[in-house]
Design a protein around this motif. Structure first.
Motif, PDB file in Angstrom:
ATOM      1  N   GLY A  71       0.805  -1.202   0.000  1.00  0.00           N
ATOM      2  CA  GLY A  71       0.000   0.000   0.000  1.00  0.00           C
ATOM      3  C   GLY A  71       0.840   1.255   0.000  1.00  0.00           C
ATOM      4  N   ALA A  72       0.114   2.398  -0.021  1.00  0.00           N
ATOM      5  CA  ALA A  72       0.778   3.705  -0.042  1.00  0.00           C
ATOM      6  C   ALA A  72       1.600   3.912   1.235  1.00  0.00           C
ATOM      7  CB  ALA A  72      -0.259   4.816  -0.187  1.00  0.00           C
ATOM      8  N   GLY A  73       2.817   4.555   1.080  1.00  0.00           N
ATOM      9  CA  GLY A  73       3.679   4.851   2.228  1.00  0.00           C
ATOM     10  C   GLY A  73       4.527   3.700   2.708  1.00  0.00           C
ATOM     11  N   GLY A 104      13.718   0.902  -0.680  1.00  0.00           N
ATOM     12  CA  GLY A 104      12.725   1.479  -1.577  1.00  0.00           C
ATOM     13  C   GLY A 104      11.452   1.892  -0.879  1.00  0.00           C
ATOM     14  N   VAL A 105      10.676   2.735  -1.572  1.00  0.00           N
ATOM     15  CA  VAL A 105       9.383   3.210  -1.068  1.00  0.00           C
ATOM     16  C   VAL A 105       8.340   3.057  -2.173  1.00  0.00           C
ATOM     17  CG1 VAL A 105      10.378   4.849   0.565  1.00  0.00           C
ATOM     18  CG2 VAL A 105       9.908   5.573  -1.782  1.00  0.00           C
ATOM     19  N   THR A 106       7.069   2.975  -1.761  1.00  0.00           N
ATOM     20  CA  THR A 106       5.959   2.902  -2.721  1.00  0.00           C
ATOM     21  C   THR A 106       5.727   4.280  -3.336  1.00  0.00           C
ATOM     22  OG1 THR A 106       4.917   1.168  -1.408  1.00  0.00           O
ATOM     23  CG2 THR A 106       3.544   2.292  -3.020  1.00  0.00           C
ATOM     24  N   ILE A 107       5.423   4.305  -4.647  1.00  0.00           N
ATOM     25  CA  ILE A 107       5.017   5.547  -5.298  1.00  0.00           C
ATOM     26  C   ILE A 107       3.587   5.369  -5.809  1.00  0.00           C
ATOM     27  CG2 ILE A 107       7.335   6.310  -5.922  1.00  0.00           C
ATOM     28  CD1 ILE A 107       6.963   5.194  -8.671  1.00  0.00           C
ATOM     29  N   CYS A 108       2.803   6.465  -5.737  1.00  0.00           N
ATOM     30  CA  CYS A 108       1.377   6.422  -6.090  1.00  0.00           C
ATOM     31  C   CYS A 108       1.093   7.376  -7.254  1.00  0.00           C
ATOM     32  CB  CYS A 108       0.502   6.813  -4.899  1.00  0.00           C
ATOM     33  SG  CYS A 108       0.679   5.703  -3.491  1.00  0.00           S
ATOM     34  N   GLY A 109      -0.036   7.082  -7.916  1.00  0.00           N
ATOM     35  CA  GLY A 109      -0.474   7.943  -9.007  1.00  0.00           C
ATOM     36  C   GLY A 109      -1.291   9.109  -8.482  1.00  0.00           C
ATOM     37  N   PRO A 110      -1.774   9.993  -9.381  1.00  0.00           N
ATOM     38  CA  PRO A 110      -2.567  11.157  -8.968  1.00  0.00           C
ATOM     39  C   PRO A 110      -3.840  10.781  -8.221  1.00  0.00           C
ATOM     40  CG  PRO A 110      -1.833  11.411 -11.245  1.00  0.00           C
ATOM     41  CD  PRO A 110      -1.490  10.012 -10.833  1.00  0.00           C
ATOM     42  N   ASP A 111      -4.339   9.580  -8.436  1.00  0.00           N
ATOM     43  CA  ASP A 111      -5.550   9.162  -7.730  1.00  0.00           C
ATOM     44  C   ASP A 111      -5.261   8.521  -6.387  1.00  0.00           C
ATOM     45  OD1 ASP A 111      -4.342   6.880  -8.615  1.00  0.00           O
ATOM     46  OD2 ASP A 111      -6.035   6.139  -9.792  1.00  0.00           O
ATOM     47  N   ARG A 113      -3.560   5.778  -5.723  1.00  0.00           N
ATOM     48  CA  ARG A 113      -3.354   4.330  -5.748  1.00  0.00           C
ATOM     49  C   ARG A 113      -1.903   4.001  -6.089  1.00  0.00           C
ATOM     50  NH1 ARG A 113      -7.751   1.750  -9.590  1.00  0.00           N
ATOM     51  NH2 ARG A 113      -7.211   3.576 -10.870  1.00  0.00           N
ATOM     52  N   PRO A 114      -1.311   2.993  -5.423  1.00  0.00           N
ATOM     53  CA  PRO A 114       0.083   2.624  -5.710  1.00  0.00           C
ATOM     54  C   PRO A 114       0.233   2.176  -7.155  1.00  0.00           C
ATOM     55  CG  PRO A 114      -0.646   1.642  -3.642  1.00  0.00           C
ATOM     56  CD  PRO A 114      -1.855   2.203  -4.282  1.00  0.00           C
ATOM     57  N   VAL A 115       1.323   2.615  -7.794  1.00  0.00           N
ATOM     58  CA  VAL A 115       1.581   2.234  -9.182  1.00  0.00           C
ATOM     59  C   VAL A 115       2.955   1.609  -9.346  1.00  0.00           C
ATOM     60  CG1 VAL A 115       0.044   4.004 -10.111  1.00  0.00           C
ATOM     61  CG2 VAL A 115       2.451   4.550  -9.727  1.00  0.00           C
ATOM     62  N   GLY A 116       3.787   1.623  -8.279  1.00  0.00           N
ATOM     63  CA  GLY A 116       5.121   1.072  -8.408  1.00  0.00           C
ATOM     64  C   GLY A 116       5.973   1.414  -7.194  1.00  0.00           C
ATOM     65  N   ALA A 117       7.310   1.479  -7.432  1.00  0.00           N
ATOM     66  CA  ALA A 117       8.231   1.728  -6.320  1.00  0.00           C
ATOM     67  C   ALA A 117       9.446   2.494  -6.827  1.00  0.00           C
ATOM     68  CB  ALA A 117       8.653   0.420  -5.678  1.00  0.00           C
ATOM     69  N   PHE A 118      10.141   3.200  -5.871  1.00  0.00           N
ATOM     70  CA  PHE A 118      11.396   3.895  -6.169  1.00  0.00           C
ATOM     71  C   PHE A 118      12.406   3.477  -5.113  1.00  0.00           C
ATOM     72  CE2 PHE A 118      14.470   7.300  -5.722  1.00  0.00           C
ATOM     73  CZ  PHE A 118      14.850   7.508  -7.036  1.00  0.00           C
ATOM     74  N   GLY A 119      13.635   3.126  -5.568  1.00  0.00           N
ATOM     75  CA  GLY A 119      14.623   2.679  -4.582  1.00  0.00           C
ATOM     76  C   GLY A 119      16.045   2.890  -5.070  1.00  0.00           C
ATOM     77  N   VAL A 120      16.989   2.725  -4.101  1.00  0.00           N
ATOM     78  CA  VAL A 120      18.418   2.783  -4.409  1.00  0.00           C
ATOM     79  C   VAL A 120      19.006   1.411  -4.134  1.00  0.00           C
ATOM     80  CG1 VAL A 120      18.615   5.250  -3.995  1.00  0.00           C
ATOM     81  CG2 VAL A 120      18.891   3.661  -2.085  1.00  0.00           C
ATOM     82  N   LEU A 140      12.345  11.523  -2.349  1.00  0.00           N
ATOM     83  CA  LEU A 140      12.586  11.128  -3.729  1.00  0.00           C
ATOM     84  C   LEU A 140      11.385  10.365  -4.303  1.00  0.00           C
ATOM     85  CD1 LEU A 140      16.311   9.978  -3.455  1.00  0.00           C
ATOM     86  CD2 LEU A 140      15.459  12.034  -4.587  1.00  0.00           C
ATOM     87  N   GLY A 141      10.736   9.539  -3.484  1.00  0.00           N
ATOM     88  CA  GLY A 141       9.540   8.831  -3.941  1.00  0.00           C
ATOM     89  C   GLY A 141       8.413   9.794  -4.297  1.00  0.00           C
ATOM     90  N   ARG A 142       8.268  10.879  -3.411  1.00  0.00           N
ATOM     91  CA  ARG A 142       7.216  11.865  -3.740  1.00  0.00           C
ATOM     92  C   ARG A 142       7.564  12.629  -5.021  1.00  0.00           C
ATOM     93  NH1 ARG A 142       7.234  12.209   1.946  1.00  0.00           N
ATOM     94  NH2 ARG A 142       8.711  13.958   1.930  1.00  0.00           N
TER      95      ARG A 142
END
Length: 809
Positions: A71-73, A104-111, A113-120, A140-142
């Motif tokens: 989920g988000a966050g 990594g962290v979850t990234i969400c779309g404008p609505d 809802r989670p759409v993927g992840a960003f990480g190092v 960085l995820g935001r």
């Protein structure tokens, strides 16, 4: 999630926003690699900064998918990929990537809802990041989420711009904007198209844009712009535009003012449309309307438009010539001028045309100003209705009074012609009856005298002459009746399977006696390839051949008469029968040949006096041949004889389909009732039938015949049609009525001088079983009686318990 598609495109773009973000993450975390993971359907798309590749893999193999499921966050840290049970199977942990560390962290779309992840990531194991580092990672995820949102805004903007372009292209309307400070003008693609320009070759400015207008319209446009700038009120102008190709177009330009925060007009914007085609259509419509009115005002037919309430808003001037009223003098309601008896019918037709849209034609009466009746023909057509409005009907009204009078006269003429034809038929029937009835006795008794052994030779010669003259008179009667039937189209062919060779031989045998009497030789030639069975009207073919042979014998004093029969089969399988009748007689001149097949035609009056005849035989024969689809042609020269050629297309029939006439060696026994009002005929038939071994009873009218069958039993009734007291048809119907419920049907044979097809049909309808024509032909009489008496014996044999005879009493 439509915005994912735009983000996936950004992953592929060199030096795109996601690439810059991963480079920033690598510097902040002193890491060799950063990764963006986007989930789309069943797959995950990864961008690794150190690999500079976009790789698609099933989503369940990625750490980004596991973060997304939390989920988000959500946050995930893998300190050593080889030691972590979750990460050790990840493809980036294996060679050649050999990554060990992931945060990594979850990234969400404008609505949201989670759409993927960003990480190092790092190729060396690392300790868990500090809280500050985790906060930076979340930032960085935001930022990745902001990139996705920005891309979505861009997508929506492009989509709207594309939609606007489509709308402008379909509607033919473009938009523009004028910056008053700089004079720069912005045009949409449609405005460029209207001008015949493109963006690459022209950068519009207020001065250059105005130069495209017709010189006479530029001042008007500048004045409109100045007024809008001064007052803030928009303008709406129709102007002439000169395109780059020199074509002049009519355009509609509409403008509105755009004000700044101080209320000062800083720009103008508006829409721009090419209305040349519309203006041309309007001009054509006006010209068409003018022509229509000119036509309607001068045409002889009345044209009017009828509303659903029956009122008319236009009636052409021709109404005055038709009904004596001008449009101004009329009430405006069409039904007021319709004949009262026709008003309901006309109103119903108008409403039906309005509701169905189908054209309707109607003939009815109208009332003239002077009170007289005028017959008119109306054609109603529905006009297409505007939305929310009922349809109207255009009526074209034509004066048909003269045509109606002519039609009535034609009907009267037809009735007179039909009455004349009926009178002719009745006359022919009466003539036939009155001639055939006495001929029956003349021919019958002369034949009996000829058969008598006690008659001296000289008297026998007298009797033979009587018989010959009677047969000749009967031939004349038959010719007249046949031609009358052919003229009326009442001849119906009856095709049956027959043997053409037998037909030729039998016909020749019938002419042998005449040939012998004149000392002529009769030659018959038959083609060896003749089919054994053909389908055609054998009786009519025999009639034609007998007529041709009879003429050949009649007009030949010495020499020979010949009959040849042959033919050939066409590609369609039809046998083209050919017959040739030749003679060595008097021949004919070309003048005679020209009229040979006309009715009542012979070579000249001397021919009629010398050879006799009505001149109908050849006319009848040719008409019969043509009714079969063939013809008769002739070749002849004076004193050198003649040759008549008959052709008739006939189908080849199966020989097995021929029906042979029953052959009876002995006449069956039977009791015969003869009903005829002529005493001579009753006596003749009594003598003939008694000689055949039959029991005969006579009746002089139909009433006696009905009484006879009630009081005594009979096997066959020979019934005349025309008798006093009760005719034969009425008597037959009465006998059939008496038979109802008895299980017995008495055979009734019409014995009548009425031989027309309609008269024979009346006999059948009344309940008669057969028909014999007067004068009686002995073979036909014997065949008919044999057939019906044999049927009585067959019925008796099938049911012995049934009595052979029983009365109807």
């Amino acid at each position: 999630m439509p915005y994912i598609a735009k983000s996936l495109e950004a992953l592929n773009a060199p030096a795109g926003p996601f690439q810059r973000l991963t480079e920033l993450a690598c510097r902040l975390f002193d890491a060799p690699s950063a990764v963006v993971t986007l989930i789309t359907g069943a797959n995950a798309v990864l961008w690794c900064s150190d690999c500079t590749i976009v790789q698609t893999t099933p989503r369940e193999r990625t750490l980004g998918d596991r973060l997304m499921q939390q989920g988000a966050g959500a946050v995930m840290v893998v300190e050593d990929g080889l030691a972590d049970p979750v990460a050790r199977d990840h493809f980036l942990v294996a060679a050649p990537y050999n990554l060990r560390f992931y945060a990594g962290v979850t990234i969400c779309g404008p609505d949201g809802r989670p759409v993927g992840a960003f990480g190092v990531m790092d190729r060396q194991p690392r300790a868990h990041p500090s809280d500050a580092d985790m906060a930076t990672l979340k930032t960085l995820g935001r930022m990745a989420e902001d990139i996705i949102a920005t891309l979505e805004v861009s997508r929506i903007s492009e989509e709207r711009h594309g939609t606007l372009e489509l709308v402008e292209q379909i509607a033919g309307v473009g938009h523009w904007r004028l910056n008053l400070a700089s004079g720069a003008v912005e045009w949409s693609d449609q405005v460029f198209r209207i001008h015949g320009l493109d963006r690459a070759s022209f950068d519009p400015h207020v001065d250059s844009a105005i130069d495209f207008y017709h010189p006479e319209d530029r001042a008007e446009l500048l004045a409109a712009i100045e007024k809008t700038v001064a007052t803030g009120e928009g303008y709406d102008r129709r102007l002439r535009l000169i395109r780059t190709d020199g074509e002049e177009r009519i355009v509609l330009s509409q403008a509105r003012a755009e004000r700044d925060d101080a209320g000062v007009v800083k720009a103008l914007y508006g829409v721009f449309q090419d209305i040349t085609d519309q203006q041309n259509q309007i001009a054509r419509a006006k010209r068409d309307e003018a022509r229509y009115r000119l036509l309607a005002d001068n045409i002889g037919d009345v044209i009017t438009r009828i509303r659903p309430d029956g009122s008319s808003k236009y009636i052409s001037p021709a109404i005055e010539a038709l009904l004596g009223w001008t449009f101004e003098e009329m009430s405006g309601t069409a039904l007021d001028y319709i004949h009262p008896d026709d008003q309901e019918r006309v109103a119903r037709s108008v409403l039906e045309t309005m509701h169905t849209g189908k054209q309707c034609r109607l003939e009815h009466r109208a009332v003239h100003r002077d009170g007289s009746t005028v017959w008119v023909e109306c054609t109603f057509r529905a006009l297409a209705a505007k939305p929310g409005q009922p349809s109207e009907v255009v009526a074209v009204i034509r004066d048909m009074t003269d045509r109606k009078i002519l039609a009535d006269e034609l009907l009267e003429a037809r009735d007179r012609a039909e009455a004349a034809a009926a009178a002719k038929s009745e006359f022919l029937a009466n003539m036939s009856h009155e001639l055939r009835t006495p001929l029956t006795s003349v021919i019958g008794f002369s034949n009996l005298l000829k058969a008598s052994q006690a008659l001296p030779d000289e008297e026998r010669g007298y009797v033979a002459r009587i018989a010959t003259a009677s047969e000749a008179l009967l031939s004349v009667i038959n010719d007249v009746l046949d031609y009358s039937k052919l003229e009326a189209g009442a001849i119906e062919l009856e095709p049956q399977p027959f043997d053409p060779v037998a037909l030729a031989r039998e016909t020749a045998q019938m002419m042998e006696a005449q040939c012998l009497a004149k000392g002529l030789s009769l030659q018959v030639e038959l083609a060896p390839d003749m089919p054994p069975c053909l389908m055609g009207d054998e009786a009519r073919l025999r009639q034609i051949l007998l007529n041709l042979l009879g003429n050949a014998v009649k007009f030949t004093a010495k020499g020979s008469v010949g009959l040849s029969l042959g033919g050939d089969q066409g590609e369609d399988g039809v046998w083209r029968l050919t017959a040739a009748v030749t003679d060595t007689g008097i021949g004919m001149s070309p003048e005679t040949l020209a009229n040979l097949f006309e009715r009542f035609s012979q070579a000249d009056r001397s021919t009629t006096r010398l050879y006799g005849g009505t001149g109908l035989g050849l006319a009848i024969s040719r008409r019969l041949a043509r009714a079969m689809g063939g013809d008769i042609l002739v070749s002849s020269q004076p004193s050198q004889g003649s040759t008549f050629h008959l052709t008739a297309p006939l189908l080849i029939a199966d020989a097995g389909t021929r029906t042979e006439s029953p052959q009876l060696s002995v006449m069956p026994e039977g009791r015969i009732l003869v009903a005829d009002d002529s005493p001579a005929n009753r006596e003749l038939i009594n003598v003939i039938l008694s000689g055949l071994g039959l029991e005969v009873t006579t009746a002089c009218d139909g009433a006696e015949a009905v009484h006879a069958v009630q009081s005594k039993t009979y096997d066959v009734v020979l019934m005349d049609m025309q008798m006093p007291v009760m005719d034969g048809l009425t008597a037959t119907r009465e006998i059939r009525r008496l038979e109802q419920g008895t299980g017995r049907r008495l055979a009734i044979i019409a014995l009548s001088a009425n031989v027309q097809p309609d008269q024979i049909a009346l006999c059948r309808e009344a309940g008669m079983d057969d028909h014999l024509a007067k004068p009686l032909q002995l073979p036909a009489l014997v065949a008919a009686l044999s057939k019906h008496l044999a049927a009585v014996e067959v019925c008796a044999a099938a049911d012995p318990a049934m009595p052979m005879r029983n009365s109807l009493n």
